[in-house]
Enzyme design. Structure first.
Site, PDB file in Angstrom:
ATOM      1  N   ASP A  92     -41.269  23.135 -34.828  1.00  0.00           N
ATOM      2  CA  ASP A  92     -40.310  22.016 -34.891  1.00  0.00           C
ATOM      3  C   ASP A  92     -40.046  21.584 -36.332  1.00  0.00           C
ATOM      4  O   ASP A  92     -38.892  21.416 -36.735  1.00  0.00           O
ATOM      5  CB  ASP A  92     -40.840  20.803 -34.096  1.00  0.00           C
ATOM      6  N   LYS A 111     -47.347  19.313 -25.325  1.00  0.00           N
ATOM      7  CA  LYS A 111     -47.486  19.841 -26.692  1.00  0.00           C
ATOM      8  C   LYS A 111     -48.824  19.456 -27.347  1.00  0.00           C
ATOM      9  O   LYS A 111     -49.336  20.201 -28.175  1.00  0.00           O
ATOM     10  CB  LYS A 111     -46.353  19.322 -27.578  1.00  0.00           C
TER      11      LYS A 111
END
Ligand code: ATR
Length: 283
Positions: free
Chosen positions: A110, A74
């Protein structure tokens, strides 16, 4: 739910990470595509170390409509993208990539997923005070999202205090924030003055399901509890919160809402949250 076949016009989205076998994303997104009768498939792509750039560029060259990015890439994937949106840039992590006019653009769903998991159940974020346990990648996503959503205050509590202090330095520009270690007394006072306690650490995750990220006595009436862990769905921390009749949310909510946000970035269609949740529960 309608069956569909792979045809000449089927579009592909997927997940790059390593490992990817245990991800719920394929089940969740494929159920969403089927329920909306969209001609898409979602596949996991295990990408070995050293191959991230070729994999991401290659998949988009081959026409994928979008990608999710997971552990351990990520952060690293940012250097291979053409643009990164402001929130993902601040967090320092991208979990969703879209191709826009030939440019690879990175997003992070997220944090927005976390906010939606609260607001989607009718809870306010604006003006509320939060105690965050942990200062790792998940805590960063949640902390920046809370700051952006107008939280009234954030206290970052971490075993390694220096990491909490660093995060506070970064979010302190937007929100009243402080850092502390796992000191029982100070943490207790902070929890008494807050609305939500959020566990972003891995403490209590399978197989260590007997562990609690803080002293059980610190979970008290007046606080709502969110545990980002979804394996198990009811962690020891959430069981304690439920025992006291407190609001208790697990990590599946955030998982589903971040998925729905990625879905809409790739397709322009709102992700069907209920279908996605049900698919994960069945899996
Ligand atoms: P993630 O991306 O899931 O947030 P991470 O970046 O590795 O994962 O962060 C894990 C978090 O859990 C950290 O805040 C870590 O604390 P440290 O910064 O002190 O390492 C916390 N954590 C993990 N195991 C822990 C334990 N046994 N006790 C307390 N905190 C723990």
């Amino acid at each position: 739910m309608k069956d569909y076949s792979i045809t000449g016009t089927t579009r592909l989205v997927g997940l790059v990470g390593y490992p990817v076998e245990h991800s719920f994303s394929p089940v969740m997104h494929n159920a969403a595509f089927r329920s909306l009768n969209m001609n898409y498939v979602y596949l996991p792509f295990p990408v070995a170390r050293g191959h991230l750039q070729s994999a991401v560029r290659g998949l988009f060259c081959a026409g994928v409509s979008g990608l999710n990015v997971t552990v351990p890439y990520k952060e690293q994937v940012i250097e291979y993208l053409d643009e990164v949106d402001d929130y993902a840039r601040a967090v320092g992590a991208v979990n969703t990539i879209v191709s826009k006019e030939g440019k690879l653009v990175g997003y992070n769903t997220d944090g927005p997923g976390f906010i939606s998991s609260l607001t989607g159940q009718g809870f306010d974020v604006r003006g509320r005070k939060f105690v965050l346990l942990g200062a790792g990648g998940s805590a960063r996503a949640v902390a920046f999202a809370l700051a952006k959503a107008g939280a009234g205050g954030i206290c970052i509590v971490n075993r390694t205090v220096a990491r909490a202090e660093q995060l506070v330095k970064e979010i302190g520009v937007w929100v009243d924030a402080q850092a502390m270690g796992l000191d029982h007394g100070a943490l207790g006072r902070e929890i008494e003055n807050s609305h939500w306690l959020i566990n972003t650490t891995s403490v209590g995750m399978f197989p260590n399901t007997h562990q609690l990220p803080l002293d059980a006595q610190l979970v008290r009436p007046g606080i709502g509890v969110v545990d980002l862990i979804y394996n198990p769905l009811r962690t020891k921390l959430l069981i304690e919160a439920q025992r006291q009749g407190l609001a208790a949310l697990n990590g599946m909510e955030m998982l589903v809402y971040q998925g729905a946000a990625s879905f809409s970035l790739w397709t322009g269609v709102e992700g069907p949250v209920d279908v996605m949740k049900q698919a994960i529960m069945q899996a």
